[in-house]
Every structure is written in structure tokens, then in C-alpha cells.
Design a protein around this motif. Structure first.
Motif, PDB file in Angstrom:
ATOM      1  N   UNK A  37      -3.306  10.074   8.358  1.00 23.79           N
ATOM      2  CA  UNK A  37      -1.970   9.677   7.913  1.00 23.79           C
ATOM      3  C   UNK A  37      -2.047   8.847   6.641  1.00 23.79           C
ATOM      4  N   UNK A  38      -3.040   7.955   6.557  1.00 23.50           N
ATOM      5  CA  UNK A  38      -3.170   7.124   5.355  1.00 23.50           C
ATOM      6  C   UNK A  38      -3.462   7.991   4.148  1.00 23.50           C
ATOM      7  N   UNK A  39      -4.333   9.013   4.301  1.00 24.00           N
ATOM      8  CA  UNK A  39      -4.631   9.822   3.112  1.00 24.00           C
ATOM      9  C   UNK A  39      -3.464  10.734   2.771  1.00 24.00           C
ATOM     10  N   UNK A  40      -2.655  11.145   3.767  1.00 27.57           N
ATOM     11  CA  UNK A  40      -1.438  11.898   3.427  1.00 27.57           C
ATOM     12  C   UNK A  40      -0.484  10.996   2.653  1.00 27.57           C
ATOM     13  N   UNK A  41      -0.416   9.707   3.039  1.00 31.62           N
ATOM     14  CA  UNK A  41       0.412   8.765   2.281  1.00 31.62           C
ATOM     15  C   UNK A  41      -0.075   8.675   0.838  1.00 31.62           C
ATOM     16  N   UNK A  42      -1.400   8.690   0.652  1.00 37.85           N
ATOM     17  CA  UNK A  42      -1.937   8.641  -0.719  1.00 37.85           C
ATOM     18  C   UNK A  42      -1.536   9.879  -1.507  1.00 37.85           C
ATOM     19  N   UNK A  43      -1.524  11.056  -0.845  1.00 36.56           N
ATOM     20  CA  UNK A  43      -1.081  12.248  -1.583  1.00 36.56           C
ATOM     21  C   UNK A  43       0.411  12.178  -1.894  1.00 36.56           C
ATOM     22  N   UNK A  44       1.192  11.506  -1.038  1.00 38.09           N
ATOM     23  CA  UNK A  44       2.607  11.299  -1.383  1.00 38.09           C
ATOM     24  C   UNK A  44       2.725  10.496  -2.671  1.00 38.09           C
ATOM     25  N   UNK A  45       1.876   9.459  -2.797  1.00 40.69           N
ATOM     26  CA  UNK A  45       1.911   8.669  -4.038  1.00 40.69           C
ATOM     27  C   UNK A  45       1.588   9.552  -5.228  1.00 40.69           C
ATOM     28  N   UNK A  46       0.581  10.434  -5.080  1.00 36.25           N
ATOM     29  CA  UNK A  46       0.225  11.312  -6.194  1.00 36.25           C
ATOM     30  C   UNK A  46       1.341  12.291  -6.517  1.00 36.25           C
ATOM     31  N   UNK A  47       2.194  12.610  -5.522  1.00 36.20           N
ATOM     32  CA  UNK A  47       3.340  13.499  -5.765  1.00 36.20           C
ATOM     33  C   UNK A  47       4.591  12.709  -6.136  1.00 36.20           C
ATOM     34  N   UNK A  48       4.449  11.433  -6.486  1.00 34.29           N
ATOM     35  CA  UNK A  48       5.564  10.597  -6.965  1.00 34.29           C
ATOM     36  C   UNK A  48       6.608  10.337  -5.895  1.00 34.29           C
ATOM     37  N   UNK A  49       6.216  10.311  -4.615  1.00 35.55           N
ATOM     38  CA  UNK A  49       7.157   9.968  -3.545  1.00 35.55           C
ATOM     39  C   UNK A  49       6.733   8.614  -2.975  1.00 35.55           C
ATOM     40  N   UNK A  50       6.957   7.565  -3.757  1.00 37.98           N
ATOM     41  CA  UNK A  50       6.399   6.246  -3.407  1.00 37.98           C
ATOM     42  C   UNK A  50       7.037   5.668  -2.156  1.00 37.98           C
ATOM     43  N   UNK A  51       8.366   5.824  -2.037  1.00 38.66           N
ATOM     44  CA  UNK A  51       9.058   5.271  -0.864  1.00 38.66           C
ATOM     45  C   UNK A  51       8.544   5.928   0.410  1.00 38.66           C
ATOM     46  N   UNK A  52       8.387   7.269   0.371  1.00 36.60           N
ATOM     47  CA  UNK A  52       7.907   7.967   1.561  1.00 36.60           C
ATOM     48  C   UNK A  52       6.480   7.561   1.894  1.00 36.60           C
ATOM     49  N   UNK A  53       5.672   7.256   0.872  1.00 40.39           N
ATOM     50  CA  UNK A  53       4.308   6.800   1.147  1.00 40.39           C
ATOM     51  C   UNK A  53       4.337   5.484   1.911  1.00 40.39           C
ATOM     52  N   UNK A  54       5.212   4.561   1.472  1.00 40.95           N
ATOM     53  CA  UNK A  54       5.316   3.275   2.175  1.00 40.95           C
ATOM     54  C   UNK A  54       5.796   3.485   3.603  1.00 40.95           C
ATOM     55  N   UNK A  55       6.825   4.357   3.769  1.00 42.02           N
ATOM     56  CA  UNK A  55       7.351   4.617   5.109  1.00 42.02           C
ATOM     57  C   UNK A  55       6.293   5.264   5.989  1.00 42.02           C
TER      58      UNK A  55
END
Lengths: 172, 98
Positions: A37-55
Motif C-alpha cells: 500500500x505504501x508503494x502504491x501511495x508513492x506511485x500516486x505521488x508520481x501520477x500527481x495525485x498527492x491528496x489520494x497518496x496521503x489518504x
């Protein structure tokens, strides 16, 4: 740079997912799941979805996984390593089915070669600049999608009541 | 950008989750694998939001809420089943099986 980071986190995610499936103890599976889950959050950051990464980190890796951990501890499943992998023919059949599914998905995705469009990527970047990281999500969420949002609140209330009733001791 | 790669990663995670649901018999781990599938779909939504606009990210928000509700109710069901059968191995739950 983004490519390199993406491949790094994708590797961690896939390794963690395999760990979830193959780990013997439930607690081990759970910890592998947190890594995934943490690395999926990191890929969200790379896809410019910062809020979803935090959530993703706060709600998924924080709340839901801790709920799972509480249940594993409560049921005392941490140390009975009974064999629960289905063996033999069934595993073979499921491997075949899953392999076919993977082949279809990879062919569909790989054949098209999807790229970013102005309607998507540039609009999101403009919204991020204009409204901020939270505002870019909040703006459509509280205007276009306000009815589903309210229904989500009712859903959560029903889920809380249902969980309490189901887990309660004694006659329902 | 990395949209195609993200979609491929999403497909691989979904497939691994499906495989886990099929071969594991521990109810909690099957449940974790379902969460893995939900996350794979979320990743596909986020990747597609770079193509079709921010609505994909809103959908991810809703999927996460539904996943939280589902986890709470599902774990409550697992607890009440465990109280009855003293196990979470789904091979032992034969009540609805023909």
C-alpha cells in the motif's frame, strides 16, 4: 527520474503483493500488504495525485490495516500456521485462469499505448495550481458529486451499525 | 508520463490478488487479497485520470470509503463466524455448500 522511481516502487509493490499471497502467517501477510500500500501511495505521488497518496497512507495503511491487525490479534491467529494453501489440481487450474486473465489484460493495455491528454493531465495540473492539492479534489467533490458524497456518509453509518450488531455477543 | 506502466502494474496487482483469493483458504488473507484487488483498480483509476480528467480521482475516493465500510462489516462477520466455528479456514464453513 520519474521512470526510475516508478520502477523501484512497482517492484516493491509486486514483491509485497506476492508476499501477501505466499506468506505463511496472517501477520506476515499484513505487513507485506502495508509495504504494498505504501508503494502504491508513492506511485500516486508520481501520477500527481498527492491528496489520494496521503489518504492511501492514512486510511488504508493506517486505519484499515490496523483494523485487520486488531482482528488477527483478537482471534489469536498469529501463531497457528496451519496449512491453508490449496494444492494440486485446484492450484493449477487457478494458475491457468489467472494467467489467461493476465495475458488478456497485458495485451489490451500494451496494444493501445495510452498517453496523457490535455483534457486530463493539463487540466489536473491547472486545478492543482489554482485550488491547491486538496482543493483540486474538493471542488468537483462538493459540486458535481455532492449527492454520492452524502450517500457515502449514510453508507458509513450503516456499516458502523452493521459491524457493531454483527460482532456483538449474544442474540442479535 | 508513466500511464501505460501504471496500468500494467495495476493489472499485475489485480491478477496477483485474484490468485491469492483462489488459492488461500484463510478468510482473513482472502480478505486482504480482495483489498489488493481494490487497490489495483484504484491505481488504474488514478492513471486514467491523467487521460480523462480528475473524475477518476473522485472515484478512487469513493472506492476507498466503500472499502473501509466493507472491511469493517467483513471483519465483524469473520469475528462472529470464528466465535461459532473456532476457525477462519473457509473449508470448514459448509452450511451453504451443496
Amino acid at each position: 527520474m520519474i521512470q526510475v522511481l516508478f520502477y523501484l516502487f512497482a517492484g516493491v509493490a509486486i514483491g509485497g503483493a506476492l508476499g501477501v499471497v505466499m506468506s505463511k502467517s496472517p501477520v506476515g501477510s499484513l505487513l507485506f500488504m502495508v509495504a504494498t500500500l505504501a508503494s502504491i501511495a508513492a506511485t500516486y505521488v508520481l501520477l500527481e495525485a498527492h491528496f489520494l497518496a496521503a489518504i492511501q497512507v492514512i486510511v488504508y495503511a493506517g486505519a484499515i490495516m490496523v483494523l485487520f491487525l486488531f482482528v488477527i490479534m483478537l482471534l489469536n491467529l498469529g501463531h497457528d500456521y496451519q496449512k491453508d494453501l490449496k494444492g494440486g489440481l485446484f492450484a493449477l487450474i487457478s494458475f491457468g485462469v489467472v494467467g489467461a486473465l493476465a495475458g488478456v489484460l497485458a495485451r489490451e493495455v500494451g496494444a493501445i499505448g495510452i498517453t496523457e491528454t490535455p483534457a486530463g493531465g493539463l487540466a489536473i495540473d491547472a486545478a492543482l495550481v489554482e485550488h491547491g492539492v486538496v482543493g483540486a479534489i474538493a471542488q468537483p467533490l462538493y459540486t458535481t458529486y455532492v449527492v454520492p458524497f452524502e450517500i457515502t456518509g449514510i453508507l458509513l453509518l450503516v456499516a458502523i451499525v452493521g459491524a457493531v450488531v454483527l460482532a456483538k455477543k449474544g442474540p442479535v | 508520463m508513466i500511464i501505460t506502466e501504471a496500468l500494467v502494474l495495476s493489472a499485475m496487482l489485480f491478477v496477483i490478488g485474484t490468485f491469492g483469493v483462489l488459492i488461500r483458504r484463510n478468510a482473513i488473507i482472502m480478505f486482504l487479497c480482495i483489498e489488493l484487488q481494490l487497490n489495483a483498480v484504484n491505481l488504474a483509476f488514478v492513471a486514467f485520470s491523467r487521460v480523462w480528467g480528475i473524475d477518476g480521482q473522485i472515484f478512487v475516493f469513493f472506492v476507498m470509503t466503500v472499502a473501509a465500510a466493507e472491511a469493517a462489516v467483513g471483519l465483524a462477520i469473520i469475528i462472529s463466524i470464528f466465535r461459532h466455528y473456532e476457525t477462519v479456514n473457509v473449508d470448514n464453513f459448509k452450511l451453504l455448500r451443496w
